[in-house]
Scaffold this motif. Sequence first.
Motif, PDB file in Angstrom:
ATOM      1  N   GLU A 273      46.338  36.140  61.032  1.00 40.15           N
ATOM      2  CA  GLU A 273      46.971  36.334  59.570  1.00 40.15           C
ATOM      3  C   GLU A 273      46.313  35.413  58.523  1.00 40.15           C
ATOM      4  O   GLU A 273      46.277  35.856  57.512  1.00 40.15           O
ATOM      5  N   VAL A 274      46.379  34.105  58.833  1.00 42.72           N
ATOM      6  CA  VAL A 274      45.987  33.179  57.732  1.00 42.72           C
ATOM      7  C   VAL A 274      44.471  33.566  57.712  1.00 42.72           C
ATOM      8  O   VAL A 274      43.987  33.365  56.418  1.00 42.72           O
ATOM      9  N   GLN A 275      43.461  33.843  58.544  1.00 44.60           N
ATOM     10  CA  GLN A 275      42.180  34.211  58.466  1.00 44.60           C
ATOM     11  C   GLN A 275      42.132  35.311  57.592  1.00 44.60           C
ATOM     12  O   GLN A 275      41.084  35.489  56.607  1.00 44.60           O
ATOM     13  N   LYS A 276      42.932  36.471  57.455  1.00 49.60           N
ATOM     14  CA  LYS A 276      42.990  37.448  56.703  1.00 49.60           C
ATOM     15  C   LYS A 276      43.354  36.971  55.339  1.00 49.60           C
ATOM     16  O   LYS A 276      42.621  37.702  54.296  1.00 49.60           O
ATOM     17  N   SER A 277      44.181  36.317  55.129  1.00 50.87           N
ATOM     18  CA  SER A 277      44.301  35.670  53.812  1.00 50.87           C
ATOM     19  C   SER A 277      43.342  34.851  53.116  1.00 50.87           C
ATOM     20  O   SER A 277      42.856  35.124  52.029  1.00 50.87           O
TER      21      SER A 277
END
Length: 282
Positions: free
Chosen positions: A232-236
């Motif tokens: 999820e952090v990578q998507k952000s």
Amino acid sequence: MRTFLKIAAVLLIIAVLALVWVAGNLGSLVKKAVETYAPPVLGTEVVLADATIMPFSGSGTLEGFTIAQPAGYGSGDAIALAKASLGIELSSLRTGPVIIREVLIDGPEVHYVQTSSGNNLQTLVGNVQRYSSSNKVGTEAGDGADSGEPDSGAVDEPGTVQEPGAKKPAKKLIVDQLTISNVKLSASSPLLPGQDVALVIAPIEMRDIGRAEGGLTTEQLLAQIGRKLNAEVQKSVADSDEFKALLEDAARQKAREEIDRTLDREIGGEGAKQVKGLLDRL
């Protein structure tokens, strides 16, 4: 009759004091377990300021929980949360797997660090997996894990008898619901010294973690949650034009500095100056 009432009153007082002692010490036991067990698993310092567990309801809170940056990613914390609440199904402590009804984490701080070889969250997950492998913990979801404690012919599951001296399987866990909301996410890189970029991340929800597998070991649970958080952090990060632009500018600047050093070393003098002038016009 009076003697009986006195004895009953004394027993009641003892029972209350015992319950107070249990309630007061459960939290300290959790704190000690976390600060002893978690650091070697995650490969970095872990601190839990306080823990409270209610012995009758199974509800509890964790306060001041921090996971330091792993080696190679600078100082400070990778993850810090002021408070988290949880609820445990107490009857499952006796039978297993341990069922955690819910974990609610509100407002954690996550500091993402990206380098040329990976990122800090990915490294933390890798540390957990390496720990599991080195300690011969089952790497497939649902496998038993060693706790390191020998047992002497105990029956752990119907039809399964351990040989004397065999190691006792680690307790498995199921989390019915995990919610992480209002995450304060920032991103940085060695290419951007002193610069943190604030990012937006959607709430994270996970349900029935480990239920299909009949429970997960602590390491498997941590790795699964860590992979979800990292994804999820990578998507952000991927959606942040600001962070990408800063990285691109920093990479170009670093490349140009290396070119300039090479020109000074190999050509030097006026020749190097002229080539640099040509590059400035590009």
